[in-house]
Design an enzyme around this catalytic site. Sequence first.
Site, PDB file in Angstrom:
ATOM      1  N   ASP A   1       0.849  -1.203   0.000  1.00 38.45           N
ATOM      2  CA  ASP A   1       0.000   0.000   0.000  1.00 38.45           C
ATOM      3  C   ASP A   1       0.883   1.251   0.000  1.00 38.45           C
ATOM      4  O   ASP A   1       0.752   2.109  -0.872  1.00 38.45           O
ATOM      5  CB  ASP A   1      -0.918  -0.006   1.230  1.00 38.45           C
ATOM      6  CG  ASP A   1      -1.702  -1.297   1.346  1.00 38.45           C
ATOM      7  OD1 ASP A   1      -2.515  -1.565   0.451  1.00 38.45           O
ATOM      8  OD2 ASP A   1      -1.486  -2.046   2.321  1.00 38.45           O
TER       9      ASP A   1
ATOM     10  N   GLU B   1       1.747  -6.515  -5.322  1.00 37.92           N
ATOM     11  CA  GLU B   1       1.493  -5.690  -6.514  1.00 37.92           C
ATOM     12  C   GLU B   1       2.729  -4.916  -6.962  1.00 37.92           C
ATOM     13  O   GLU B   1       3.105  -4.930  -8.124  1.00 37.92           O
ATOM     14  CB  GLU B   1       0.330  -4.719  -6.246  1.00 37.92           C
ATOM     15  CG  GLU B   1      -0.003  -3.880  -7.449  1.00 37.92           C
ATOM     16  CD  GLU B   1      -1.297  -3.098  -7.306  1.00 37.92           C
ATOM     17  OE1 GLU B   1      -2.262  -3.608  -6.716  1.00 37.92           O
ATOM     18  OE2 GLU B   1      -1.343  -1.957  -7.806  1.00 37.92           O
TER      19      GLU B   1
HETATM   20  O1  TRH Z   1       4.451  -6.236   0.774  1.00 38.39           O
HETATM   21  P1  TRH Z   1       3.419  -6.713  -0.171  1.00 38.39           P
HETATM   22  O2  TRH Z   1       2.896  -8.051   0.076  1.00 38.39           O
HETATM   23  O3  TRH Z   1       2.271  -5.686  -0.177  1.00 38.39           O
HETATM   24  C1  TRH Z   1       0.936  -5.697  -0.583  1.00 38.39           C
HETATM   25  C2  TRH Z   1       0.058  -5.588   0.628  1.00 38.39           C
HETATM   26  O4  TRH Z   1      -0.052  -6.837   1.238  1.00 38.39           O
HETATM   27  C3  TRH Z   1      -1.275  -5.040   0.232  1.00 38.39           C
HETATM   28  O5  TRH Z   1      -2.187  -5.032   1.288  1.00 38.39           O
HETATM   29  C4  TRH Z   1      -1.804  -5.786  -0.931  1.00 38.39           C
HETATM   30  O6  TRH Z   1      -2.943  -5.127  -1.340  1.00 38.39           O
HETATM   31  C5  TRH Z   1      -0.805  -5.799  -2.045  1.00 38.39           C
HETATM   32  O7  TRH Z   1       0.430  -6.371  -1.592  1.00 38.39           O
HETATM   33  C6  TRH Z   1      -1.299  -6.552  -3.232  1.00 38.39           C
HETATM   34  O8  TRH Z   1       4.020  -6.717  -1.674  1.00 38.39           O
HETATM   35  P2  TRH Z   1       4.365  -5.552  -2.731  1.00 38.39           P
HETATM   36  O9  TRH Z   1       3.105  -5.013  -3.317  1.00 38.39           O
HETATM   37  O10 TRH Z   1       5.329  -6.115  -3.644  1.00 38.39           O
HETATM   38  O11 TRH Z   1       5.048  -4.409  -1.877  1.00 38.39           O
HETATM   39  C7  TRH Z   1       6.343  -4.502  -1.370  1.00 38.39           C
HETATM   40  C8  TRH Z   1       7.003  -3.141  -1.377  1.00 38.39           C
HETATM   41  O12 TRH Z   1       8.187  -3.178  -0.582  1.00 38.39           O
HETATM   42  C9  TRH Z   1       7.428  -2.676  -2.756  1.00 38.39           C
HETATM   43  O13 TRH Z   1       7.205  -1.283  -2.890  1.00 38.39           O
HETATM   44  C10 TRH Z   1       8.915  -2.949  -2.781  1.00 38.39           C
HETATM   45  C11 TRH Z   1       9.276  -2.678  -1.356  1.00 38.39           C
HETATM   46  N1  TRH Z   1      10.515  -3.323  -0.873  1.00 38.39           N
HETATM   47  C12 TRH Z   1      11.563  -2.509  -0.505  1.00 38.39           C
HETATM   48  O14 TRH Z   1      11.504  -1.285  -0.637  1.00 38.39           O
HETATM   49  N2  TRH Z   1      12.690  -3.100  -0.006  1.00 38.39           N
HETATM   50  C13 TRH Z   1      12.821  -4.453   0.114  1.00 38.39           C
HETATM   51  O15 TRH Z   1      13.880  -4.927   0.585  1.00 38.39           O
HETATM   52  C14 TRH Z   1      11.718  -5.267  -0.286  1.00 38.39           C
HETATM   53  C15 TRH Z   1      11.829  -6.773  -0.191  1.00 38.39           C
HETATM   54  C16 TRH Z   1      10.586  -4.670  -0.778  1.00 38.39           C
END
Ligand code: TRH
Length: 385
Positions: free
Chosen positions: A23, A283
């Site tokens: 999010d 996402e």
């Molecule tokens: O963390 P996610 O599973 O997030 C979401 C939420 O669960 C949300 O509620 C749901 O609606 C959505 O998924 C579909 O996965 P996502 O979307 O990949 O987000 C992770 C974020 O974290 C992304 O912006 C990348 C960032 N990130 C970093 O900045 N550093 C890191 O080391 C990692 C592993 C990720």
Amino acid sequence: MSSENTSPPTLALFCKVVDNYGDIGICWRLARQLHQEHGVAVTLWVDDLPSFRRICPAVALAAERQRVDGVDVRHWRDNDGVFSAADVADIVIEFFACDIPDGYIAAMAQSTPRPVWLNLEGLTAEEWVEGCHTLPSPHPRLPLTKHFFFPGFNGKTGGLLREAVLDRQRLAFQSDAAARSAFLAPFGVTAAEMASLKVSLFCYPHAPVAALFDAWRAGPDAITCLVPEGVATDAVQAFLGAPAAAGAARTHGALTVRVLPFVAQPDYDRLLWACDVNFVRGEDSFVRAQWANRPFIWHIYPQDDNLHHKKLRAFLQVYADRLDSLSAFALQWNDAAAGPADWPVLWSRLQAELPAIGLQSSAWQQEMSGHGDLAGNLLTFAASL
Ligand code: TRH
């Protein structure tokens, strides 16, 4: 929105962190791009600063209001605030239908001209999105209309988040071996590991990681798996025989597992660019993997009644129609295929198809670029209202 006004609009983006990092990850990326590429004065209202800080270490946890990378960040504590028309931005975005404060909505109704009000929805490749993208939803009592805005994979949707400089940065990084080594060395990655097949692993706790580790460990090729702290903790801990803290590592058979600290968002891109294969989830990381020009496996966010399997199939149909091994692997990874998975076979089939998957990545990027990017499309739509 006033069409005579040529100066960049002001924009308020409301983000409620439901869980994890997607999010705030999406909202932060969008906020930064709107400001940096389009000169928009963005206020990002976010209710969970600790989650924000994990992907953006510059965030101060105690600040009610702070400026980060040119974005005005406000701690959104509750929905009780009192607002006047002067507080209302030209464009107001609620992310994932989060309820914005009643006082803010009342102030929106008092504003002249009325702001553009958008509900930015979640990403899916399902066809129904095309019929809902940009649909109006009049407020039941107030003289306000909210519009739905859907990201997506074709020109009938709002497109995907993608910064204008991204491809140039990625190409420079991927064509510079020294830069890639210099990026991974502080995480303990050795020269021998640089030469191995490097895999980043970001997934939900229910992914069948232990079984995949078994297949990799017993396989013929050296593999280095880089996993952020807090991800697949049980399987990583079992492999390490020690706590899965950042910095921990172990080689067993052909597999080396290294635990990385959670890195700032721009470094997560570099991690994806530096690896040969990426496992991503949710996402935002899922979209970033598409821009990394590397094969990737998506662990989709689980939903009730296995609705996510429908979404997964819809994506695989548009992305991997002719890539049988990728589809088979992704379906098993998400428990969307019947029968027990034979991971050594699934992995060797996938590995054989990696060059073809790489070619598909490039073609896909080109195709997606043709639809514009979400930030630009959103501003164009707002200006059209
Ligand atoms: O963390 P996610 O599973 O997030 C979401 C939420 O669960 C949300 O509620 C749901 O609606 C959505 O998924 C579909 O996965 P996502 O979307 O990949 O987000 C992770 C974020 O974290 C992304 O912006 C990348 C960032 N990130 C970093 O900045 N550093 C890191 O080391 C990692 C592993 C990720």
